[in-house]
Motif scaffolding. Sequence first.
Motif, PDB file in Angstrom:
ATOM      1  N   ALA A 267     -14.325  -8.993   4.921  1.00 56.14           N
ATOM      2  CA  ALA A 267     -13.866  -8.874   3.534  1.00 56.14           C
ATOM      3  C   ALA A 267     -12.718  -9.831   3.239  1.00 56.14           C
ATOM      4  O   ALA A 267     -12.578 -10.334   2.142  1.00 56.14           O
ATOM      5  CB  ALA A 267     -13.439  -7.429   3.250  1.00 56.14           C
TER       6      ALA A 267
ATOM      7  N   TYR B 239     -14.026 -13.404   2.221  1.00 55.49           N
ATOM      8  CA  TYR B 239     -15.344 -13.350   1.619  1.00 55.49           C
ATOM      9  C   TYR B 239     -15.460 -14.319   0.438  1.00 55.49           C
ATOM     10  O   TYR B 239     -14.588 -14.342  -0.440  1.00 55.49           O
ATOM     11  CB  TYR B 239     -15.622 -11.920   1.138  1.00 55.49           C
ATOM     12  CG  TYR B 239     -16.963 -11.781   0.471  1.00 55.49           C
ATOM     13  CD1 TYR B 239     -18.132 -11.799   1.232  1.00 55.49           C
ATOM     14  CD2 TYR B 239     -17.079 -11.673  -0.915  1.00 55.49           C
ATOM     15  CE1 TYR B 239     -19.359 -11.691   0.633  1.00 55.49           C
ATOM     16  CE2 TYR B 239     -18.312 -11.560  -1.521  1.00 55.49           C
ATOM     17  CZ  TYR B 239     -19.455 -11.578  -0.741  1.00 55.49           C
ATOM     18  OH  TYR B 239     -20.678 -11.478  -1.325  1.00 55.49           O
TER      19      TYR B 239
ATOM     20  N   LEU C 237     -20.794  -5.793   7.563  1.00 55.34           N
ATOM     21  CA  LEU C 237     -19.640  -6.117   6.734  1.00 55.34           C
ATOM     22  C   LEU C 237     -18.405  -5.402   7.292  1.00 55.34           C
ATOM     23  O   LEU C 237     -18.317  -4.173   7.265  1.00 55.34           O
ATOM     24  CB  LEU C 237     -19.862  -5.697   5.287  1.00 55.34           C
ATOM     25  CG  LEU C 237     -18.629  -5.996   4.444  1.00 55.34           C
ATOM     26  CD1 LEU C 237     -18.521  -7.466   4.131  1.00 55.34           C
ATOM     27  CD2 LEU C 237     -18.572  -5.164   3.205  1.00 55.34           C
TER      28      LEU C 237
ATOM     29  N   ALA D 276     -14.515  -3.144   4.820  1.00 55.67           N
ATOM     30  CA  ALA D 276     -14.897  -2.912   3.421  1.00 55.67           C
ATOM     31  C   ALA D 276     -13.750  -2.291   2.637  1.00 55.67           C
ATOM     32  O   ALA D 276     -13.744  -2.337   1.401  1.00 55.67           O
ATOM     33  CB  ALA D 276     -16.116  -2.007   3.367  1.00 55.67           C
TER      34      ALA D 276
ATOM     35  N   ALA E  17     -12.106  -4.819   0.419  1.00 55.28           N
ATOM     36  CA  ALA E  17     -13.055  -5.603  -0.378  1.00 55.28           C
ATOM     37  C   ALA E  17     -12.493  -5.968  -1.744  1.00 55.28           C
ATOM     38  O   ALA E  17     -11.856  -5.148  -2.413  1.00 55.28           O
ATOM     39  CB  ALA E  17     -14.342  -4.809  -0.550  1.00 55.28           C
ATOM     40  N   SER E  18     -12.726  -7.220  -2.152  1.00 50.32           N
ATOM     41  CA  SER E  18     -12.341  -7.652  -3.491  1.00 50.32           C
ATOM     42  C   SER E  18     -13.364  -7.100  -4.499  1.00 50.32           C
ATOM     43  O   SER E  18     -14.392  -6.560  -4.098  1.00 50.32           O
ATOM     44  CB  SER E  18     -12.330  -9.177  -3.547  1.00 50.32           C
ATOM     45  OG  SER E  18     -13.624  -9.654  -3.245  1.00 50.32           O
TER      46      SER E  18
ATOM     47  N   LEU F 133     -16.767  -8.721  -4.056  1.00 44.93           N
ATOM     48  CA  LEU F 133     -17.514  -8.224  -2.907  1.00 44.93           C
ATOM     49  C   LEU F 133     -18.090  -6.842  -3.203  1.00 44.93           C
ATOM     50  O   LEU F 133     -19.238  -6.547  -2.857  1.00 44.93           O
ATOM     51  CB  LEU F 133     -16.589  -8.176  -1.690  1.00 44.93           C
ATOM     52  CG  LEU F 133     -17.177  -7.584  -0.408  1.00 44.93           C
ATOM     53  CD1 LEU F 133     -18.498  -8.229  -0.057  1.00 44.93           C
ATOM     54  CD2 LEU F 133     -16.198  -7.731   0.738  1.00 44.93           C
ATOM     55  N   GLN F 134     -17.315  -6.014  -3.884  1.00 46.88           N
ATOM     56  CA  GLN F 134     -17.814  -4.672  -4.195  1.00 46.88           C
ATOM     57  C   GLN F 134     -19.049  -4.745  -5.085  1.00 46.88           C
ATOM     58  O   GLN F 134     -20.038  -4.038  -4.874  1.00 46.88           O
ATOM     59  CB  GLN F 134     -16.729  -3.854  -4.883  1.00 46.88           C
ATOM     60  CG  GLN F 134     -15.567  -3.553  -3.951  1.00 46.88           C
ATOM     61  CD  GLN F 134     -14.595  -2.554  -4.557  1.00 46.88           C
ATOM     62  OE1 GLN F 134     -14.991  -1.749  -5.390  1.00 46.88           O
ATOM     63  NE2 GLN F 134     -13.349  -2.618  -4.134  1.00 46.88           N
TER      64      GLN F 134
ATOM     65  N   LEU G 189     -21.914  -5.886  -3.058  1.00 49.32           N
ATOM     66  CA  LEU G 189     -22.363  -4.807  -2.176  1.00 49.32           C
ATOM     67  C   LEU G 189     -23.269  -3.829  -2.920  1.00 49.32           C
ATOM     68  O   LEU G 189     -24.320  -3.422  -2.412  1.00 49.32           O
ATOM     69  CB  LEU G 189     -21.154  -4.058  -1.625  1.00 49.32           C
ATOM     70  CG  LEU G 189     -20.620  -4.525  -0.272  1.00 49.32           C
ATOM     71  CD1 LEU G 189     -19.318  -3.815   0.044  1.00 49.32           C
ATOM     72  CD2 LEU G 189     -21.627  -4.265   0.828  1.00 49.32           C
TER      73      LEU G 189
ATOM     74  N   HIS H  30     -15.658   0.742   7.200  1.00 49.58           N
ATOM     75  CA  HIS H  30     -14.603   1.089   6.237  1.00 49.58           C
ATOM     76  C   HIS H  30     -13.516   1.848   6.986  1.00 49.58           C
ATOM     77  O   HIS H  30     -13.772   2.902   7.560  1.00 49.58           O
ATOM     78  CB  HIS H  30     -15.219   1.948   5.127  1.00 49.58           C
ATOM     79  CG  HIS H  30     -14.312   2.122   3.943  1.00 49.58           C
ATOM     80  ND1 HIS H  30     -13.315   3.050   3.912  1.00 49.58           N
ATOM     81  CD2 HIS H  30     -14.273   1.482   2.742  1.00 49.58           C
ATOM     82  CE1 HIS H  30     -12.696   2.972   2.741  1.00 49.58           C
ATOM     83  NE2 HIS H  30     -13.254   2.022   2.013  1.00 49.58           N
TER      84      HIS H  30
ATOM     85  N   GLY I  14     -12.705   0.567  -2.628  1.00 48.68           N
ATOM     86  CA  GLY I  14     -14.133   0.482  -2.363  1.00 48.68           C
ATOM     87  C   GLY I  14     -14.823   1.827  -2.456  1.00 48.68           C
ATOM     88  O   GLY I  14     -15.869   2.045  -1.854  1.00 48.68           O
TER      89      GLY I  14
END
Lengths: 319, 382
Positions: free
Chosen positions: A43, A46, A68, A71, A74-75, A78-79, A82, A99, A105
């Motif tokens: 992440a 990414y 991944l 998570a 995550a930006s 990225l979310q 996903l 995670h 997220g």
Amino acid sequence: MPEPPALVLIAGPERVLSDRALDSTLEVLRAHDPQIEVVRLYAADYAPGSLLVHASPSLFGGATAIVLHDADEASDDLQADLLTVIEQVGDELRLVVLHKGGNRGKRVLDALKSAGARRIDAPAIKTDREKNDFLTHEFRRARRKATPEAVRALLDAVGRDVGELAAAARQLVDDTEGLIDVEQVQEYHGGKVDATGFRVADAAVAGQTSEALRLLRHAIASGLDPVPIVAVLASQLRQVARVATAGGGSSGALAGKLGMAPWQIDRARTAARGWDGDRLGRAIQAVATADFEVKGGGRDPVYAVEHAILTITRERGAG
Amino acid sequence: MSVWDDVIDQPTVVTTLDRAVRDQTAMTHGWLLTGPPGSGRSTAARAFAAALECPRDGCGECHECRTALDGSHADVEIVATSGLSIPVRQARELALLAQARPSVGAWRVIVIEDVDRLTERAADALLKALEEPVSRTVWVLCAPSLEDVIITIRSRSRHVRLRTPSPEAVAELLTRRNGIDPQLALDSARAAQSHVGLALRLARDDGARERRRETLRFAGGIHNLGDAMTAAATLASIAGDETSAASGERDGAERTRLLEQLGADPAARTQPPHIRSQVAALEKEQKTRATRFGRDVVDRALVDLLSLYRDALMVRSGAPVDLVNADLGDQVRDVAQTHTAEQLLLAMDAIGVARERIEAAVPPLLALESMAISLQVKGVRV
């Protein structure tokens, strides 16, 4: 062989456990399809869209497993990616999400849950009791028996980091035979002690010169900085001084007055035996000097702490 | 009326600066004003800036004078930091600003109120601008002493030294400018050791006076380890109280303003990520400011304590010097009687050590405990 799950969520902060869960998941996937291509994404670095690139079917066919990591960092991009990819998984595309915890997220976690992802927990191992259970479980998993004393000794030696603990357990399992007992642990980890600033301070305040110095050396050698050690010395001596001069009364009543927990009061009371005001005062001054020296006022921070410890134990012994 | 009115008890400084304003040949592009805290460095710097901008060389009444004095003149840039240091980024901006010609006045004046807080790199960034001056730009740099300024800046500027004003002059200023009762003004000026801002605070704020008395009570009042620990904890908490009282309100206001500037709702419970990061940056800055403020407050308390021991030493040795704590004469005599001269000197030494340590980032509580233990008076039970 059962069909492996298309979606896997490994949730929890404990690195050792999540690594292990990931390994076993990939093992199952590879057993199912030896040709599967494994793609690892992080992440932190990414690039938007790359998840979709890897998720799209390959020209040459074949299945892909996307792993991944992190998570929880995550930006937004990225979310969003996903959420799209979660819809696309199937025989050709597997997704494993790691995670570490926290609220970030959350939408992804919810989507994974409603899509029927298999969830593997990797809970934090923090307290001694949890570490104890972990070790016992480690040995049982390797079909070996260890005495409770052996587990205890191993915890004392390498208990600070769970990864180290797992590695030490592994080594014992590999290199020894039969019941694992204290002698075997001593053979591999004898003399190693998990020294913290608190143990150094306890020994120093109790006047155990050689024990305090030995622990200090261990602590420094295992990477502890002199600054927090001095801070702990100061706070322990402060507690002793305040409890010693606060007079009698129940520890509960004192706790409110001094802003300390009752167990701290009891401990400080025990430690205060063998001290008097003047000597305690000189000990505190020695720590103040050391604090100045470890923060650039002196040449050698380690010597400064050692000197303070020697002064403390000498003052303790002078009574 | 003149711009120099509030620069008290500094005849030579005023003469030098005034001559520079009137006589082109006595003028230079870089000035370095030094003097002990509270002696009026920044007041002198602002007055100088006003005199330079004023068409009548510092009348104190015209628009130019008034805007320059309160820091809103277009060509007068006043840099004062409330943080721990002036970063290199800000210094580079100043160097750039120095290249611009004045827009309305005769000079572009850049006043840096605390040059001692320039980081090393920030000071280096200024060197070029100081060395090759643009014709209508003047730098006015202020610092407590020459030693606080790096040598390369020192050598590029003309040095003007301010002296500590007499308590009488400070008291006169407080009475004239702020309408403080003369006796109270004189006591406050003495207690503040001629620090103008501090004297004003002592004269106006009952709480500050009370805190000072509470601090001074520890002189000669520590008889055993328990007293020492309590004294240290009290001193540290006085500082904590003062810090939160001074900064709490301002911190909140700054946060609200930032949120308004960013177009966020200040009342919302959680903010979007990009706003959160800005708020976090502000909070970090506020925290360093609070750290500096806290250290300053403790330091001031220690200077107060030091002054009491100094007074006691004066009384003990019979030196005919004015007492700093004339309002606490009884306590001074009491301390003088219960201590030998050697003990007084040792006590002053212990206070000095504590100040040095706090400056070196030793936790204030620990430094104060060590000091308070040294200040114990043995054998006297009250």
